[in-house]
Design an enzyme around this catalytic site. Sequence first.
Site, PDB file in Angstrom:
ATOM      1  N   PRO A   3       3.937  -4.479  15.723  1.00 45.12           N
ATOM      2  CA  PRO A   3       4.121  -4.354  17.179  1.00 45.12           C
ATOM      3  C   PRO A   3       2.806  -4.065  17.896  1.00 45.12           C
ATOM      4  CG  PRO A   3       5.054  -2.446  16.040  1.00 45.12           C
ATOM      5  CD  PRO A   3       4.639  -3.421  14.980  1.00 45.12           C
ATOM      6  N   GLY A  17       3.027  -4.474   8.949  1.00 43.07           N
ATOM      7  CA  GLY A  17       3.056  -3.019   9.141  1.00 43.07           C
ATOM      8  C   GLY A  17       1.870  -2.277   8.575  1.00 43.07           C
ATOM      9  N   GLN A  65       0.853  -1.194   0.000  1.00 44.15           N
ATOM     10  CA  GLN A  65       0.000   0.000   0.000  1.00 44.15           C
ATOM     11  C   GLN A  65       0.885   1.238   0.000  1.00 44.15           C
ATOM     12  OE1 GLN A  65      -3.406  -0.576   3.096  1.00 44.15           O
ATOM     13  NE2 GLN A  65      -1.795  -1.997   3.647  1.00 44.15           N
ATOM     14  N   ASN A  66       2.189   1.029   0.148  1.00 46.10           N
ATOM     15  CA  ASN A  66       3.092   2.168   0.305  1.00 46.10           C
ATOM     16  C   ASN A  66       3.367   2.839  -1.032  1.00 46.10           C
ATOM     17  OD1 ASN A  66       3.098   1.410   2.917  1.00 46.10           O
ATOM     18  ND2 ASN A  66       5.148   0.516   2.909  1.00 46.10           N
ATOM     19  N   VAL A  67       3.589   4.159  -0.936  1.00 46.83           N
ATOM     20  CA  VAL A  67       3.825   4.948  -2.148  1.00 46.83           C
ATOM     21  C   VAL A  67       5.291   5.386  -2.241  1.00 46.83           C
ATOM     22  CG1 VAL A  67       1.424   5.771  -2.193  1.00 46.83           C
ATOM     23  CG2 VAL A  67       3.151   7.117  -0.959  1.00 46.83           C
ATOM     24  N   ASP A  68       6.131   4.887  -1.289  1.00 47.36           N
ATOM     25  CA  ASP A  68       7.487   5.436  -1.154  1.00 47.36           C
ATOM     26  C   ASP A  68       8.543   4.757  -2.028  1.00 47.36           C
ATOM     27  OD1 ASP A  68       7.979   2.984   0.186  1.00 47.36           O
ATOM     28  OD2 ASP A  68       7.679   3.884   2.175  1.00 47.36           O
ATOM     29  N   HIS A 108      -1.712   1.491  -4.035  1.00 49.17           N
ATOM     30  CA  HIS A 108      -2.081   2.901  -3.857  1.00 49.17           C
ATOM     31  C   HIS A 108      -1.178   3.844  -4.655  1.00 49.17           C
ATOM     32  CE1 HIS A 108      -4.181   1.792   0.228  1.00 49.17           C
ATOM     33  NE2 HIS A 108      -4.878   1.415  -0.833  1.00 49.17           N
ATOM     34  N   SER A 111      -2.306  -1.201   9.457  1.00 49.77           N
ATOM     35  CA  SER A 111      -3.385  -1.186  10.453  1.00 49.77           C
ATOM     36  C   SER A 111      -4.610  -1.935   9.933  1.00 49.77           C
ATOM     37  CB  SER A 111      -3.773   0.260  10.779  1.00 49.77           C
ATOM     38  OG  SER A 111      -4.234   0.896   9.606  1.00 49.77           O
ATOM     39  N   CYS A 134      -2.015  14.347 -14.958  1.00 51.36           N
ATOM     40  CA  CYS A 134      -2.954  15.470 -15.014  1.00 51.36           C
ATOM     41  C   CYS A 134      -4.286  15.072 -14.371  1.00 51.36           C
ATOM     42  CB  CYS A 134      -3.165  15.873 -16.463  1.00 51.36           C
ATOM     43  SG  CYS A 134      -4.468  17.113 -16.654  1.00 51.36           S
TER      44      CYS A 134
HETATM   45  C1  BJW Z   1       4.829  -1.096  12.414  1.00 49.15           C
HETATM   46  C2  BJW Z   1       5.996  -0.473  12.785  1.00 49.15           C
HETATM   47  C3  BJW Z   1       7.151  -1.228  12.589  1.00 49.15           C
HETATM   48  C4  BJW Z   1       4.479   0.916  13.183  1.00 49.15           C
HETATM   49  N1  BJW Z   1       7.072  -2.452  12.089  1.00 49.15           N
HETATM   50  N2  BJW Z   1       4.768  -2.323  11.917  1.00 49.15           N
HETATM   51  C5  BJW Z   1     -15.263  -1.110   2.517  1.00 49.15           C
HETATM   52  C6  BJW Z   1     -15.602  -0.848   3.818  1.00 49.15           C
HETATM   53  C7  BJW Z   1     -15.435   0.418   4.364  1.00 49.15           C
HETATM   54  C8  BJW Z   1     -14.919   1.478   3.604  1.00 49.15           C
HETATM   55  C9  BJW Z   1     -14.577   1.207   2.313  1.00 49.15           C
HETATM   56  C10 BJW Z   1     -14.726  -0.049   1.782  1.00 49.15           C
HETATM   57  N3  BJW Z   1     -14.293  -0.020   0.486  1.00 49.15           N
HETATM   58  C11 BJW Z   1     -13.862   1.232   0.210  1.00 49.15           C
HETATM   59  C12 BJW Z   1     -14.007   1.988   1.297  1.00 49.15           C
HETATM   60  C13 BJW Z   1     -13.667   3.443   1.378  1.00 49.15           C
HETATM   61  C14 BJW Z   1     -12.196   3.675   1.607  1.00 49.15           C
HETATM   62  C15 BJW Z   1     -11.836   3.075   2.971  1.00 49.15           C
HETATM   63  O1  BJW Z   1     -11.287   2.006   3.100  1.00 49.15           O
HETATM   64  N4  BJW Z   1     -12.113   3.813   4.037  1.00 49.15           N
HETATM   65  C16 BJW Z   1     -11.783   3.343   5.394  1.00 49.15           C
HETATM   66  C17 BJW Z   1     -10.816   4.329   6.028  1.00 49.15           C
HETATM   67  C18 BJW Z   1     -13.051   3.152   6.165  1.00 49.15           C
HETATM   68  N5  BJW Z   1     -11.369   3.120   0.540  1.00 49.15           N
HETATM   69  C19 BJW Z   1     -11.152   3.773  -0.595  1.00 49.15           C
HETATM   70  O2  BJW Z   1     -11.670   4.860  -0.824  1.00 49.15           O
HETATM   71  C20 BJW Z   1     -10.254   3.114  -1.621  1.00 49.15           C
HETATM   72  N6  BJW Z   1     -10.877   3.103  -2.898  1.00 49.15           N
HETATM   73  C21 BJW Z   1     -11.889   2.277  -3.205  1.00 49.15           C
HETATM   74  O3  BJW Z   1     -12.297   1.459  -2.412  1.00 49.15           O
HETATM   75  O4  BJW Z   1     -12.381   2.430  -4.483  1.00 49.15           O
HETATM   76  C22 BJW Z   1     -13.622   1.798  -4.807  1.00 49.15           C
HETATM   77  C23 BJW Z   1     -14.723   2.750  -4.467  1.00 49.15           C
HETATM   78  C24 BJW Z   1     -14.680   4.027  -4.948  1.00 49.15           C
HETATM   79  C25 BJW Z   1     -15.720   4.913  -4.643  1.00 49.15           C
HETATM   80  C26 BJW Z   1     -16.749   4.507  -3.830  1.00 49.15           C
HETATM   81  C27 BJW Z   1     -16.764   3.185  -3.324  1.00 49.15           C
HETATM   82  C28 BJW Z   1     -15.742   2.305  -3.653  1.00 49.15           C
HETATM   83  C29 BJW Z   1      -8.986   3.942  -1.796  1.00 49.15           C
HETATM   84  C30 BJW Z   1      -8.130   3.953  -0.587  1.00 49.15           C
HETATM   85  C31 BJW Z   1      -6.929   4.878  -0.819  1.00 49.15           C
HETATM   86  C32 BJW Z   1      -6.095   5.035   0.451  1.00 49.15           C
HETATM   87  N7  BJW Z   1      -5.164   6.082   0.255  1.00 49.15           N
HETATM   88  C33 BJW Z   1      -4.182   6.354   1.294  1.00 49.15           C
HETATM   89  C34 BJW Z   1      -3.413   7.617   0.852  1.00 49.15           C
HETATM   90  C35 BJW Z   1      -2.496   7.268  -0.320  1.00 49.15           C
HETATM   91  C36 BJW Z   1      -1.727   8.430  -0.786  1.00 49.15           C
HETATM   92  C37 BJW Z   1      -0.752   8.943   0.205  1.00 49.15           C
HETATM   93  O5  BJW Z   1       0.153   8.234   0.648  1.00 49.15           O
HETATM   94  O6  BJW Z   1      -0.911  10.116   0.522  1.00 49.15           O
HETATM   95  O7  BJW Z   1      -3.300   5.233   1.431  1.00 49.15           O
HETATM   96  S1  BJW Z   1      -4.850   6.535   2.934  1.00 49.15           S
HETATM   97  C38 BJW Z   1      -3.503   5.795   3.758  1.00 49.15           C
HETATM   98  O8  BJW Z   1      -3.953   4.592   4.419  1.00 49.15           O
HETATM   99  C39 BJW Z   1      -2.535   5.321   2.650  1.00 49.15           C
HETATM  100  C40 BJW Z   1      -2.132   3.953   3.113  1.00 49.15           C
HETATM  101  O9  BJW Z   1      -1.654   3.177   2.043  1.00 49.15           O
HETATM  102  C41 BJW Z   1      -3.409   3.442   3.735  1.00 49.15           C
HETATM  103  C42 BJW Z   1      -3.201   2.313   4.702  1.00 49.15           C
HETATM  104  O10 BJW Z   1      -2.457   2.721   5.812  1.00 49.15           O
HETATM  105  P1  BJW Z   1      -1.385   1.744   6.458  1.00 49.15           P
HETATM  106  O11 BJW Z   1      -0.304   1.477   5.495  1.00 49.15           O
HETATM  107  O12 BJW Z   1      -2.060   0.579   7.050  1.00 49.15           O
HETATM  108  O13 BJW Z   1      -0.762   2.698   7.596  1.00 49.15           O
HETATM  109  P2  BJW Z   1      -1.320   2.979   9.074  1.00 49.15           P
HETATM  110  O14 BJW Z   1      -0.650   4.210   9.549  1.00 49.15           O
HETATM  111  O15 BJW Z   1      -2.779   2.931   9.126  1.00 49.15           O
HETATM  112  O16 BJW Z   1      -0.781   1.743   9.911  1.00 49.15           O
HETATM  113  C43 BJW Z   1       0.606   1.557  10.166  1.00 49.15           C
HETATM  114  C44 BJW Z   1       0.770   0.273  10.938  1.00 49.15           C
HETATM  115  O17 BJW Z   1       2.157   0.038  11.086  1.00 49.15           O
HETATM  116  C45 BJW Z   1       0.176   0.315  12.366  1.00 49.15           C
HETATM  117  O18 BJW Z   1      -0.642  -0.827  12.560  1.00 49.15           O
HETATM  118  C46 BJW Z   1       1.402   0.247  13.271  1.00 49.15           C
HETATM  119  O19 BJW Z   1       1.174  -0.493  14.461  1.00 49.15           O
HETATM  120  C47 BJW Z   1       2.391  -0.455  12.391  1.00 49.15           C
HETATM  121  N8  BJW Z   1       3.783  -0.162  12.681  1.00 49.15           N
HETATM  122  N9  BJW Z   1       5.677   0.801  13.273  1.00 49.15           N
HETATM  123  C48 BJW Z   1       5.833  -2.965  11.782  1.00 49.15           C
HETATM  124  N10 BJW Z   1       8.358  -0.692  12.936  1.00 49.15           N
HETATM  125 ZN    ZN Z   2      -4.240  17.380 -18.970  1.00 45.82          ZN
END
Ligand code: BJW
Ligand code: ZN
Length: 263
Positions: free
Chosen positions: A232, A205, A116-119, A134, A207, A142
């Site tokens: 963790p 890593g 899911q990472n963009v890095d 992602h 949530s 654009c």
């Molecule tokens: C460690 C550590 C260490 C710390 N070692 N671990 C079904 C049900 C409910 C809602 C929805 C659903 N389907 C769709 C949705 C809506 C929505 C959604 O899910 N919302 C929820 C929040 C409720 N999803 C979407 O909109 C997605 N699109 C979609 O479904 O399209 C179809 C559709 C369209 C229109 C209408 C209906 C359907 C798109 C989701 C896009 C997410 N984008 C982001 C931003 C990306 C750009 C950017 O980087 O700026 O993606 S949000 C952000 O969260 C980012 C991440 O990839 C994503 C996930 O986060 P991640 O990676 O899990 O990070 P954290 O911070 O949450 O967790 C970190 C973890 O690491 C923690 O657990 C720590 O404990 C752990 N950790 N140190 C190991 N050292």
């Molecule tokens: Zn354009």
Amino acid sequence: MNTLSHRAQTSEYRFSAELLNTLRTAKRVAVLTGAGISAESGVATFRDPNGLWSKFRPEELASMDGFLKNPNLVWEWYQARREVVDSVKPNPGHFSLVEMQKYYAAEGSEFTLITQNVDRLHQAAGSQNVVELHGNIIENYCSRCKEPHEYVYAANPAQKEPPRCAYCGGMVRPAVVWFGEMLPVDALETASEAASACEVFFSIGTSAEVYPAAGLPLEAKRNGALFIEVNPNETAISRYADVRISAPSGEALPALWEAVMKK
Ligand code: BJW
Ligand code: ZN
């Protein structure tokens, strides 16, 4: 569920012989990573207490609506994150996944790394064929006509507002997936196929709060895979894990892989 707690010394991790044997002989392995795997490289996560969403509102910064309301703010937020990503390096967690990929390739087994990472730190470490759910923070396109736009952060870090599209004059945006946007079809299909066919699924890593990515471990489990979570902290899906490694991935993955490789 088998929970392994974090220990200060990696040599103190204890993994069951059964787990190690399963990992040695698996023919299909899938891995989903989230922001936590890059935390030890110095990239902020989203939902941890000091994460990005503790300081910023997701809908203002990670949505098309937010971008249209305040394009400069959103663009500058991504520029600040690009500055971080440009200055950091992959950590031992990323490198362990490179080793795993090489091992399974040599065994003739399938290994799919989904992030899911963009890095782009997995690619920087040397992982191949990374499935980016992602998008990425490096490229741009654009927001109006969707044409790719050539902008390289390091060549012009002082770019304070979204560049304009050469074809239609629309505002250029980062090539990430915002809330409410579809995930890239090919990436999601590859990820779903790998999740439903694998014997072992790692969730590392993340949530598991964001869908559809968060559904992949459960899809794997439903199809009989062993579900291993490395984090963790407890997550939304911890209760479904067959094995929980409650430790930072930069320590846990090298320790696990060293144990797998030791005969
Ligand atoms: C460690 C550590 C260490 C710390 N070692 N671990 C079904 C049900 C409910 C809602 C929805 C659903 N389907 C769709 C949705 C809506 C929505 C959604 O899910 N919302 C929820 C929040 C409720 N999803 C979407 O909109 C997605 N699109 C979609 O479904 O399209 C179809 C559709 C369209 C229109 C209408 C209906 C359907 C798109 C989701 C896009 C997410 N984008 C982001 C931003 C990306 C750009 C950017 O980087 O700026 O993606 S949000 C952000 O969260 C980012 C991440 O990839 C994503 C996930 O986060 P991640 O990676 O899990 O990070 P954290 O911070 O949450 O967790 C970190 C973890 O690491 C923690 O657990 C720590 O404990 C752990 N950790 N140190 C190991 N050292
Ligand atoms: Zn354009």
